[in-house]
Design a protein around this motif. Structure first.
Motif, PDB file in Angstrom:
ATOM      1  N   GLY A  86      52.331  14.611  43.531  1.00 30.72           N
ATOM      2  CA  GLY A  86      51.977  13.306  42.984  1.00 30.72           C
ATOM      3  C   GLY A  86      50.854  13.340  41.980  1.00 30.72           C
ATOM      4  O   GLY A  86      50.501  12.306  41.415  1.00 30.72           O
ATOM      5  N   MET A  87      50.278  14.522  41.746  1.00 31.72           N
ATOM      6  CA  MET A  87      49.189  14.568  40.765  1.00 31.72           C
ATOM      7  C   MET A  87      49.753  14.399  39.362  1.00 31.72           C
ATOM      8  O   MET A  87      50.910  14.715  39.078  1.00 31.72           O
ATOM      9  N   GLY A  88      48.933  13.882  38.469  1.00 32.91           N
ATOM     10  CA  GLY A  88      49.340  13.680  37.083  1.00 32.91           C
ATOM     11  C   GLY A  88      48.103  13.509  36.226  1.00 32.91           C
ATOM     12  O   GLY A  88      46.977  13.567  36.717  1.00 32.91           O
ATOM     13  N   SER A  89      48.313  13.296  34.950  1.00 38.20           N
ATOM     14  CA  SER A  89      47.175  13.153  34.039  1.00 38.20           C
ATOM     15  C   SER A  89      47.605  12.412  32.783  1.00 38.20           C
ATOM     16  O   SER A  89      48.741  12.545  32.325  1.00 38.20           O
ATOM     17  N   THR A  90      46.693  11.638  32.242  1.00 37.00           N
ATOM     18  CA  THR A  90      46.866  11.125  30.890  1.00 37.00           C
ATOM     19  C   THR A  90      46.286  12.160  29.941  1.00 37.00           C
ATOM     20  O   THR A  90      45.643  13.117  30.362  1.00 37.00           O
ATOM     21  N   VAL A  91      46.488  11.978  28.648  1.00 40.36           N
ATOM     22  CA  VAL A  91      45.868  12.856  27.660  1.00 40.36           C
ATOM     23  C   VAL A  91      45.806  12.147  26.319  1.00 40.36           C
ATOM     24  O   VAL A  91      46.670  11.320  26.004  1.00 40.36           O
ATOM     25  N   VAL A  92      44.761  12.430  25.568  1.00 40.34           N
ATOM     26  CA  VAL A  92      44.721  12.099  24.146  1.00 40.34           C
ATOM     27  C   VAL A  92      44.125  13.319  23.466  1.00 40.34           C
ATOM     28  O   VAL A  92      43.107  13.859  23.910  1.00 40.34           O
ATOM     29  N   ALA A  93      44.783  13.808  22.413  1.00 43.92           N
ATOM     30  CA  ALA A  93      44.358  15.059  21.787  1.00 43.92           C
ATOM     31  C   ALA A  93      44.544  14.983  20.277  1.00 43.92           C
ATOM     32  O   ALA A  93      45.477  14.337  19.775  1.00 43.92           O
ATOM     33  N   ALA A  94      43.657  15.650  19.566  1.00 41.72           N
ATOM     34  CA  ALA A  94      43.728  15.726  18.101  1.00 41.72           C
ATOM     35  C   ALA A  94      43.631  17.180  17.677  1.00 41.72           C
ATOM     36  O   ALA A  94      42.775  17.920  18.166  1.00 41.72           O
ATOM     37  N   LYS A  95      44.509  17.578  16.760  1.00 38.94           N
ATOM     38  CA  LYS A  95      44.497  18.922  16.192  1.00 38.94           C
ATOM     39  C   LYS A  95      44.270  18.791  14.700  1.00 38.94           C
ATOM     40  O   LYS A  95      45.045  18.145  13.995  1.00 38.94           O
ATOM     41  N   PHE A  96      43.183  19.407  14.211  1.00 39.15           N
ATOM     42  CA  PHE A  96      42.788  19.285  12.809  1.00 39.15           C
ATOM     43  C   PHE A  96      43.230  20.490  11.991  1.00 39.15           C
ATOM     44  O   PHE A  96      43.194  21.633  12.455  1.00 39.15           O
ATOM     45  N   ASP A  97      43.607  20.203  10.750  1.00 36.81           N
ATOM     46  CA  ASP A  97      43.799  21.213   9.714  1.00 36.81           C
ATOM     47  C   ASP A  97      43.005  20.726   8.514  1.00 36.81           C
ATOM     48  O   ASP A  97      43.482  19.909   7.731  1.00 36.81           O
ATOM     49  N   GLY A  98      41.765  21.198   8.392  1.00 34.38           N
ATOM     50  CA  GLY A  98      40.862  20.612   7.420  1.00 34.38           C
ATOM     51  C   GLY A  98      40.478  19.225   7.882  1.00 34.38           C
ATOM     52  O   GLY A  98      40.114  19.016   9.039  1.00 34.38           O
ATOM     53  N   ALA A  99      40.603  18.241   6.990  1.00 33.56           N
ATOM     54  CA  ALA A  99      40.280  16.856   7.344  1.00 33.56           C
ATOM     55  C   ALA A  99      41.468  16.125   7.941  1.00 33.56           C
ATOM     56  O   ALA A  99      41.314  15.042   8.505  1.00 33.56           O
ATOM     57  N   ARG A 100      42.647  16.704   7.820  1.00 33.58           N
ATOM     58  CA  ARG A 100      43.861  16.051   8.337  1.00 33.58           C
ATOM     59  C   ARG A 100      44.044  16.384   9.808  1.00 33.58           C
ATOM     60  O   ARG A 100      43.794  17.511  10.238  1.00 33.58           O
TER      61      ARG A 100
END
Length: 337
Positions: A86-100
Motif C-alpha cells: 500500500g505504500m506510494g508516493s507523489t513526485v514533482v521533478a525538473a530536468k534542466f538542459d541549460g535554462a530549458r
C-alpha cells in the motif's frame, strides 16, 4: 550556472516521509511525498528519487520515462519486502538542459515559477478536489476548506491504477526567476500570496535562506504535514524569441490578486452544480489514497460523501428502495405475509 537548494522538515508528524534530490551537475531537482505510514512512505519516496537519479545520470531515458519507471520500482519494492503493501508516493521533478527544463509530476506535489513579482503554479494537482475545481463544480474558496482535499487520484506505486497519468510540460527559467518545487506540506499551510511575499522579502538573503524561511513559515502556520521545498535559480541568459512557458494553473501577485485557470473541457451549456452530480463525480473518480494531515484517514471518504448528500437523506433513500423492492415481490406473489 544552475543552482539548486532544498530543505525539509518533519513538521508535527512523527516521521518524515518526504525525500528530495538536488544535483546541480545533472540539472535534476525532485521532491517525492511518500504515503503509507510508518516504514513505508519514506521507503517509497526514497525509491522514487533514487530511481530518477539512476535513470537520468546514464542519459538513456527522458524524465517522463524515468517517472514511469519509478512507479514500477515502488511496486517492485513491495514485492521485494522493502517498505510495506500500500505504500506510494507523489513526485514533482525538473530536468534542466541549460535554462530549458522538462517538468513531470504525479499527485499533488507542486511546481511554481517566481519572477520577482508574480508566483505562477505550473503543475496541476492529481487530486479529487482539483478534478472538481478544474470543471467548475466548486470554486477556489471552497477548495481551501473541503475535508477531502487530501484525496489524490494518482500516485507512484498505486496498485489500483490501470494507467499512470504523468503531468508534463517544458519551459525556460529566465535569469532572476526561481523554480519552486514542494510537497503539499508547504501549500497546505501557506497560500500563494504568502509564498510570493516570503520569496520577495527574503530574495537578498539567498536561496538557502528563502528555502528555510518558507519551511519555517509553513511550520509556524500549523505544520501538520512534512514540509519540503526546493528552489532552482538560473544565471544563464535565455533569448526572448526562444522562450517556452508551461501553462499557468494559478497566479498570485504581491498585491494579493490571484487568478485560477481551469482545464479546457467541453461545456454542454452549464457547469455541474447539483449535489447529486458531485456525488456521481466522486463515484467515477479513481481515488488512490488519503494522505493524512491532522489525523485525517480513510474516514474522510465517508465525510466527503456527507458533503454531497446528508446521511439522513441517504438512509431515507435506501429505506424507500427496500420498501419498494418488498412491495414488488409481494405484488408478483414471490413472497407473502
Amino acid at each position: 550556472m544552475l543552482r539548486i537548494v532544498g530543505c525539509t522538515h518533519t513538521g508535527r508528524r512523527e516521521l518524515n516521509e518526504d525525500s528530495f534530490l538536488a544535483d546541480d551537475e545533472l540539472g535534476l531537482a525532485a521532491v517525492a511525498d511518500g504515503m503509507g505510514g510508518y516504514s513505508s512512505g519514506e521507503v517509497a519516496s526514497a525509491i522514487v528519487v533514487s530511481t530518477l537519479w539512476n535513470d537520468l545520470k546514464e542519459g538513456q531515458t527522458d524524465l517522463e520515462k524515468a517517472v514511469a519507471n519509478a512507479h514500477l520500482e515502488v511496486k517492485k519494492g513491495v514485492l521485494d519486502g522493502r517498505g510495506g503493501a500500500g505504500m506510494g508516493s507523489t513526485v514533482v521533478a525538473a530536468k534542466f538542459d541549460g535554462a530549458r527544463f522538462d517538468l513531470a509530476w504525479v499527485g499533488d506535489s507542486r511546481a511554481y515559477i517566481w519572477d520577482g513579482h508574480e508566483l505562477t503554479q505550473i503543475s496541476r494537482d492529481h487530486s479529487y478536489v482539483e478534478s472538481l475545481l478544474s470543471r467548475g463544480i466548486i470554486n477556489a474558496e471552497d477548495a481551501k476548506t473541503r475535508n477531502d482535499r487530501n484525496l489524490v487520484t494518482q500516485a507512484l506505486g498505486a496498485e489500483a491504477l490501470v494507467e499512470l497519468d504523468i503531468g508534463t510540460c517544458e519551459g525556460d527559467l529566465y535569469q532572476g526567476e526561481l523554480l519552486l518545487l514542494c510537497s503539499d506540506g508547504l501549500n497546505d499551510e501557506l497560500g500563494g500570496f504568502e509564498i510570493a511575499r516570503l520569496l520577495h522579502d527574503n530574495a537578498a538573503e539567498g536561496l538557502e535562506v528563502c528555502c528555510e524561511r518558507l519551511v519555517q513559515a509553513s511550520y509556524d502556520a500549523g505544520g501538520k504535514d512534512n514540509i519540503t521545498v526546493m528552489l532552482v535559480a538560473n544565471d544563464m541568459p535565455v533569448p526572448e524569441a526562444a522562450r517556452l512557458e508551461c501553462r499557468a494553473v494559478e497566479t498570485h501577485n504581491l498585491s494579493g490578486h490571484s487568478e485560477y485557470y481551469p482545464l479546457d473541457v467541453p461545456n454542454d451549456g452549464a457547469y455541474i452544480t447539483s449535489s447529486e452530480s458531485v456525488t456521481e463525480e466522486f463515484s467515477t473518480t479513481q481515488v488512490y489514497a488519503v494522505k493524512p494531515k491532522s489525523q485525517l484517514d480513510y474516514d474522510a471518504l465517508e465525510d466527503h460523501v456527507g458533503n454531497g448528500i446528508p446521511g439522513w437523506l441517504i438512509g431515507l433513500i435506501i429505506a424507500i428502495l427496500l420498501l419498494g423492492a418488498v412491495g414488488l415481490l409481494v405484488y408478483l406473489g414471490i413472497i407473502s405475509f
